[in-house]
Design a protein around this motif. Structure first.
Motif, PDB file in Angstrom:
ATOM      1  N   LEU A 126       0.832  -1.203   0.000  1.00 49.58           N
ATOM      2  CA  LEU A 126       0.000   0.000   0.000  1.00 49.58           C
ATOM      3  C   LEU A 126       0.866   1.254   0.000  1.00 49.58           C
ATOM      4  O   LEU A 126       0.583   2.210  -0.743  1.00 49.58           O
ATOM      5  CB  LEU A 126      -0.913  -0.011   1.229  1.00 49.58           C
ATOM      6  N   GLU A 127       1.897   1.271   0.806  1.00 45.67           N
ATOM      7  CA  GLU A 127       2.811   2.418   0.836  1.00 45.67           C
ATOM      8  C   GLU A 127       3.395   2.688  -0.550  1.00 45.67           C
ATOM      9  O   GLU A 127       3.407   3.833  -1.032  1.00 45.67           O
ATOM     10  CB  GLU A 127       3.930   2.139   1.832  1.00 45.67           C
ATOM     11  N   ARG A 128       3.862   1.652  -1.223  1.00 38.36           N
ATOM     12  CA  ARG A 128       4.476   1.811  -2.545  1.00 38.36           C
ATOM     13  C   ARG A 128       3.465   2.284  -3.574  1.00 38.36           C
ATOM     14  O   ARG A 128       3.779   3.120  -4.430  1.00 38.36           O
ATOM     15  CB  ARG A 128       5.107   0.490  -2.973  1.00 38.36           C
ATOM     16  N   ALA A 129       2.247   1.749  -3.496  1.00 39.61           N
ATOM     17  CA  ALA A 129       1.203   2.162  -4.437  1.00 39.61           C
ATOM     18  C   ALA A 129       0.846   3.634  -4.237  1.00 39.61           C
ATOM     19  O   ALA A 129       0.609   4.368  -5.216  1.00 39.61           O
ATOM     20  CB  ALA A 129      -0.033   1.285  -4.260  1.00 39.61           C
ATOM     21  N   MET A 130       0.799   4.095  -3.000  1.00 39.99           N
ATOM     22  CA  MET A 130       0.495   5.499  -2.735  1.00 39.99           C
ATOM     23  C   MET A 130       1.590   6.413  -3.272  1.00 39.99           C
ATOM     24  O   MET A 130       1.306   7.513  -3.787  1.00 39.99           O
ATOM     25  CB  MET A 130       0.294   5.723  -1.231  1.00 39.99           C
ATOM     26  N   LYS A 131       2.816   5.985  -3.191  1.00 44.98           N
ATOM     27  CA  LYS A 131       3.924   6.788  -3.709  1.00 44.98           C
ATOM     28  C   LYS A 131       3.837   6.964  -5.229  1.00 44.98           C
ATOM     29  O   LYS A 131       4.362   7.937  -5.776  1.00 44.98           O
ATOM     30  CB  LYS A 131       5.262   6.137  -3.339  1.00 44.98           C
ATOM     31  N   ARG A 132       3.162   6.015  -5.891  1.00 44.31           N
ATOM     32  CA  ARG A 132       3.045   6.095  -7.356  1.00 44.31           C
ATOM     33  C   ARG A 132       1.864   6.941  -7.806  1.00 44.31           C
ATOM     34  O   ARG A 132       1.691   7.169  -9.010  1.00 44.31           O
ATOM     35  CB  ARG A 132       2.904   4.681  -7.936  1.00 44.31           C
ATOM     36  N   LEU A 133       1.047   7.410  -6.875  1.00 37.66           N
ATOM     37  CA  LEU A 133      -0.144   8.171  -7.276  1.00 37.66           C
ATOM     38  C   LEU A 133       0.220   9.470  -7.973  1.00 37.66           C
ATOM     39  O   LEU A 133      -0.388   9.837  -8.982  1.00 37.66           O
ATOM     40  CB  LEU A 133      -1.018   8.460  -6.049  1.00 37.66           C
TER      41      LEU A 133
END
Length: 376
Positions: A115-122
């Protein structure tokens, strides 16, 4: 993206990873800073010295991470019911519910990191950091601020829809997300949790003195447990759920059965007391019981045995009387004395032959004097 759009995008990422109970709080100073410092000043944290480090971070994480603008708060349910077909003498009923399965840290770590990594890609340059238990946050205050529930008089978070059998996690992010409305308090005049606590660990509503809490004593506290708390510990080996068991809001919890590892499900008090440390370590590997470690578990098991007065445990206690830690052996002698049987006092008498600690030898002598009648 607007704060509303960013929030919708983050909520979608959460749902895709199986997180259903999610709310958002804006970053900012806690309203409980003065309370937290006073709590520390009173020593209510016991030996948990890490809580004293940099309290300013817990009061406002932006002191450490100026880029934080929002918190994504996650509530994670755990099973309140014991596994079906549990062995009769299993220790699992003596273990707090959250610890009856695989260690939740290991369960949720991959999903939180994803989830952390996905949020960084937003958006380009977005920062995010996930935490579960390990960061300098007042998680329950943040969760209440985000609207996941309110802090009950037992200090735990209560969800009005499903009660308090919950773990918390968060992701701090540089994204500006639309915050949710804080939850309001619905404890009312109820004092069930305060009244039920056998060690009187709540000096007042919403305040916990950890030094008196069975969960703290059995998990975090090293060394001997004060005699005044031992009988009140009852049958708890690891943790305690009493204040949650009596909470009327937990009647709303969904019925779910814990999935315990076999090594934990078949663990007994006899085995905790009698197994070699390395063998006990293997039985609790991958569970939250590793937090306490084998020495504290043996100490706790001895106190439970003393409270049960189960003389069938005398042989296992006699094995535990050879433990390397004097404070573990002291708990064993106390348990044998509590049993008061001929077999128990005979075991204490035999332990005197190999006890090298002068203070414990005096303890043994005092116990034997009490039980002279049993040995005649």
């Amino acid at each position: 993206m607007t704060p509303h759009e960013a929030k919708d995008a983050v909520l979608l990422l959460c749902r895709e990873r199986g997180f259903e109970s999610v709310r958002v709080a804006a970053a900012g100073p806690t309203a409980h800073g003065a309370f937290f410092r006073e709590w520390l000043k009173r020593g209510y944290h016991g030996s948990m010295d890490w809580l004293e480090r940099a309290p300013e971070f817990r009061e406002d994480i932006r002191v450490r991470y100026p880029w934080v603008r929002s918190f994504v708060m996650l509530a994670l349910d755990y099973a309140p019911l014991l596994p079906e077909d549990l062995p009769e003498d299993s220790v699992l009923p003596r273990v707090a519910r959250y610890a009856r399965a695989q260690d939740y840290h290991e369960v949720y770590k991959p999903r939180l990191l994803d989830l952390e990594r996905a949020m960084k890609r937003l958006t380009p340059g977005t920062q995010a950091l996930w935490y579960q238990d390990t960061g300098p946050f007042l998680e329950r205050e943040l969760a209440a601020r985000a609207g996941l529930g309110w802090q009950g008089k037992h200090t735990l978070l209560i969800d009005p829809q499903s009660g308090s059998w919950k773990l918390l996690a968060l992701v701090a992010t540089s994204l500006e997300l639309e915050p949710d409305e804080p939850a309001s308090d619905h404890c009312g005049t109820c004092t069930a949790c305060l009244d039920a606590c056998p060690t009187r660990a709540f000096p007042e509503p919403f305040v916990l003195d950890a030094r008196r809490c069975i969960s703290y004593l059995t998990i975090e506290h090293d060394g001997p447990i004060a005699p005044e708390f031992r009988e009140a510990m009852g049958g708890w080996l690891f943790g305690c759920d009493i204040c949650q068991e009596v909470c009327p809001w937990n009647r709303k919890a969904a019925p779910a059965f814990a999935q315990a590892p076999e090594g934990l499900e078949t663990l007994t008090l006899h085995k905790v007391l009698a197994l070699k440390p390395e063998h006990l370590e293997r039985r609790i590997e991958g569970t939250a019981l590793e937090r306490a470690g084998t020495s504290r578990l043996v100490r706790n098991a001895a106190i439970v045995a003393g409270n049960l007065r189960d003389t069938a445990l005398v042989p296992a206690l006699e094995k535990a009387a050879r433990h390397a830690e004097p404070w573990v052996r002291e708990a064993v002698y106390w348990a044998l004395m509590r049993m008061g049987s001929f077999e128990a006092y005979a075991a204490i008498s035999r332990a005197q032959r190999h006890e090298w600690d002068d203070d414990l030898r005096e303890t043994i002598i005092a116990y034997l004097q009490r039980g002279t009648g049993h040995l005649q």
